[in-house]
Design an enzyme around this catalytic site. Sequence first.
Site, PDB file in Angstrom:
ATOM      1  N   TRP A 189       0.939   3.598  -9.438  1.00 44.37           N
ATOM      2  CA  TRP A 189       2.256   3.310  -8.858  1.00 44.37           C
ATOM      3  C   TRP A 189       3.052   2.314  -9.698  1.00 44.37           C
ATOM      4  O   TRP A 189       4.220   2.078  -9.427  1.00 44.37           O
ATOM      5  CB  TRP A 189       2.114   2.799  -7.434  1.00 44.37           C
ATOM      6  CG  TRP A 189       1.057   1.753  -7.257  1.00 44.37           C
ATOM      7  CD1 TRP A 189       1.166   0.414  -7.404  1.00 44.37           C
ATOM      8  CD2 TRP A 189      -0.317   1.993  -6.909  1.00 44.37           C
ATOM      9  NE1 TRP A 189      -0.016  -0.207  -7.171  1.00 44.37           N
ATOM     10  CE2 TRP A 189      -0.950   0.730  -6.852  1.00 44.37           C
ATOM     11  CE3 TRP A 189      -1.057   3.139  -6.618  1.00 44.37           C
ATOM     12  CZ2 TRP A 189      -2.305   0.590  -6.534  1.00 44.37           C
ATOM     13  CZ3 TRP A 189      -2.392   2.996  -6.296  1.00 44.37           C
ATOM     14  CH2 TRP A 189      -3.006   1.746  -6.252  1.00 44.37           C
ATOM     15  N   GLU A 221       2.503   0.677  -1.250  1.00 48.10           N
ATOM     16  CA  GLU A 221       2.354  -0.559  -0.477  1.00 48.10           C
ATOM     17  C   GLU A 221       1.826  -0.275   0.927  1.00 48.10           C
ATOM     18  O   GLU A 221       1.024  -1.048   1.464  1.00 48.10           O
ATOM     19  CB  GLU A 221       3.686  -1.311  -0.402  1.00 48.10           C
ATOM     20  CG  GLU A 221       4.121  -1.931  -1.717  1.00 48.10           C
ATOM     21  CD  GLU A 221       3.168  -2.993  -2.215  1.00 48.10           C
ATOM     22  OE1 GLU A 221       2.359  -3.508  -1.422  1.00 48.10           O
ATOM     23  OE2 GLU A 221       3.227  -3.319  -3.414  1.00 48.10           O
ATOM     24  N   LEU A 270      -8.276   7.148   4.923  1.00 51.02           N
ATOM     25  CA  LEU A 270      -7.627   5.857   4.666  1.00 51.02           C
ATOM     26  C   LEU A 270      -7.632   4.952   5.898  1.00 51.02           C
ATOM     27  O   LEU A 270      -7.489   3.740   5.773  1.00 51.02           O
ATOM     28  CB  LEU A 270      -6.171   6.069   4.200  1.00 51.02           C
ATOM     29  CG  LEU A 270      -5.953   6.295   2.706  1.00 51.02           C
ATOM     30  CD1 LEU A 270      -4.491   6.602   2.436  1.00 51.02           C
ATOM     31  CD2 LEU A 270      -6.383   5.075   1.904  1.00 51.02           C
ATOM     32  N   TYR A 296       6.327  -8.312   4.550  1.00 50.86           N
ATOM     33  CA  TYR A 296       5.677  -8.187   3.245  1.00 50.86           C
ATOM     34  C   TYR A 296       6.125  -6.921   2.510  1.00 50.86           C
ATOM     35  O   TYR A 296       6.520  -6.966   1.342  1.00 50.86           O
ATOM     36  CB  TYR A 296       4.150  -8.179   3.390  1.00 50.86           C
ATOM     37  CG  TYR A 296       3.487  -7.612   2.166  1.00 50.86           C
ATOM     38  CD1 TYR A 296       3.386  -8.368   1.004  1.00 50.86           C
ATOM     39  CD2 TYR A 296       3.021  -6.299   2.148  1.00 50.86           C
ATOM     40  CE1 TYR A 296       2.819  -7.838  -0.141  1.00 50.86           C
ATOM     41  CE2 TYR A 296       2.462  -5.765   1.008  1.00 50.86           C
ATOM     42  CZ  TYR A 296       2.363  -6.536  -0.142  1.00 50.86           C
ATOM     43  OH  TYR A 296       1.824  -6.002  -1.280  1.00 50.86           O
ATOM     44  N   ASP A 340       1.290 -11.440   1.138  1.00 52.25           N
ATOM     45  CA  ASP A 340       0.164 -10.762   1.786  1.00 52.25           C
ATOM     46  C   ASP A 340      -1.049 -11.679   1.745  1.00 52.25           C
ATOM     47  O   ASP A 340      -0.939 -12.869   1.433  1.00 52.25           O
ATOM     48  CB  ASP A 340      -0.117  -9.417   1.112  1.00 52.25           C
ATOM     49  CG  ASP A 340      -0.662  -9.582  -0.309  1.00 52.25           C
ATOM     50  OD1 ASP A 340      -0.632 -10.712  -0.845  1.00 52.25           O
ATOM     51  OD2 ASP A 340      -1.127  -8.579  -0.886  1.00 52.25           O
ATOM     52  N   CYS A 345     -11.608 -19.942 -11.742  1.00 48.25           N
ATOM     53  CA  CYS A 345     -10.612 -20.970 -12.063  1.00 48.25           C
ATOM     54  C   CYS A 345     -10.435 -21.161 -13.559  1.00 48.25           C
ATOM     55  O   CYS A 345      -9.339 -21.508 -14.024  1.00 48.25           O
ATOM     56  CB  CYS A 345     -10.995 -22.288 -11.407  1.00 48.25           C
ATOM     57  SG  CYS A 345     -11.021 -22.224  -9.593  1.00 48.25           S
TER      58      CYS A 345
END
Length: 381
Positions: free
Chosen positions: A45, A58, A101, A141, A159, A221
């Site tokens: 996408w 989305e 889904l 969102y 989100d 990190c």
Amino acid sequence: MSENLYQKLQLLESETQPLDRTDRLKAVAGPLLYWYRGNARVLPWRQDPAPYAVWISEIMLQQTRVEAVKPYFTRFMEALPDVEALASVSDDTLLKLWEGLGYYSRARNLKKAAQQIVSDYGGRLPDTKAELLRLPGIGSYTAGAIASIAYGKPEPAVDGNVLRVLSRLLASREDIMSQRVRRQFEEELAAAMPETDCGAFNQGLFEVGATVCVPNGEPHCAVCPLRSLCLAARSGLTGEIPYRAPKKPRRIEERTILLIRSGEMIAIRKRPEKGLLASMYEFPGIAGKGTAEMARAAAEEMYGGAGAARHTRSVTRLPDAVHIFTHVEWHMTGYLLEADQIPACCLAVRRSELSERYALPSAFDAYRRLINSESQSGGTA
């Protein structure tokens, strides 16, 4: 990225004059955008971020892993390449494309929204967050993601990934499941977003949350583009942040599943238009944990009368199964009933059609697999 260049992209913070929340968020853009250009995953996408493709992706990505979505997105776009095709698709075809889904209300809202887009906007998704929010199934969102990625508007898209990144960045111990906290982060991020590259900025935050500041396990990190700004990393708090209030335990529902088979035909029926798994096909069943005799009696009732076993020839116990929804667990007891015909109140389908034509929720996967197997365990009543 060389260490020297990386350091130049970091805002060096004075110990005596630490950044406030707004300046800390504004400082994110430089290192984030540079990192995203070199580290963004190749996703179908993202190749052509047209509004329709962004919208579909989305919605699919809500509560679903990226890797799981990829084949669904490709298949969906091939079958329904534009808003008009989605608006006119049959419910059965739509739900079959969505099968597996989960959260099937997402698919039904997609069609409702497509019909509204065709009638009110000439088939083109609106380009403002306010108008996008008027469409079924589109929340803050998703509206922010479409507006920023497809139309370049400076709208935040917050989100779970973004909430985790921002919570750690700001060392916030507030509950990220709180709508008040989410709205606060949206407002602060909106004030800190760059005027250009808004879509890349939002997607960069998604990407950091998905691949670096990960939801499970220790965050990476050492390779995070925001490490010099992150208060949780600086204070050793990444194991404690983000904070989520404890969830309420899921409700457990006992169900008995009836696999009624007559030769090559299997009985299925459509669920009600409202409620859990609305309008999906299912194997018939009854509430509660039923015995073999209860399963036989329930099946005979479907033929028009309980009592003597006039249609079911045998009842075989199948393995139990469990399916977990967001707020409820189904604990299922299954029985295979060999019958002389399929009840008229059900739809008689071939086993192959369960895979090729009719959409059954994944809640029934264990029993669908058993139907296609030649060996079933258990005794015969």
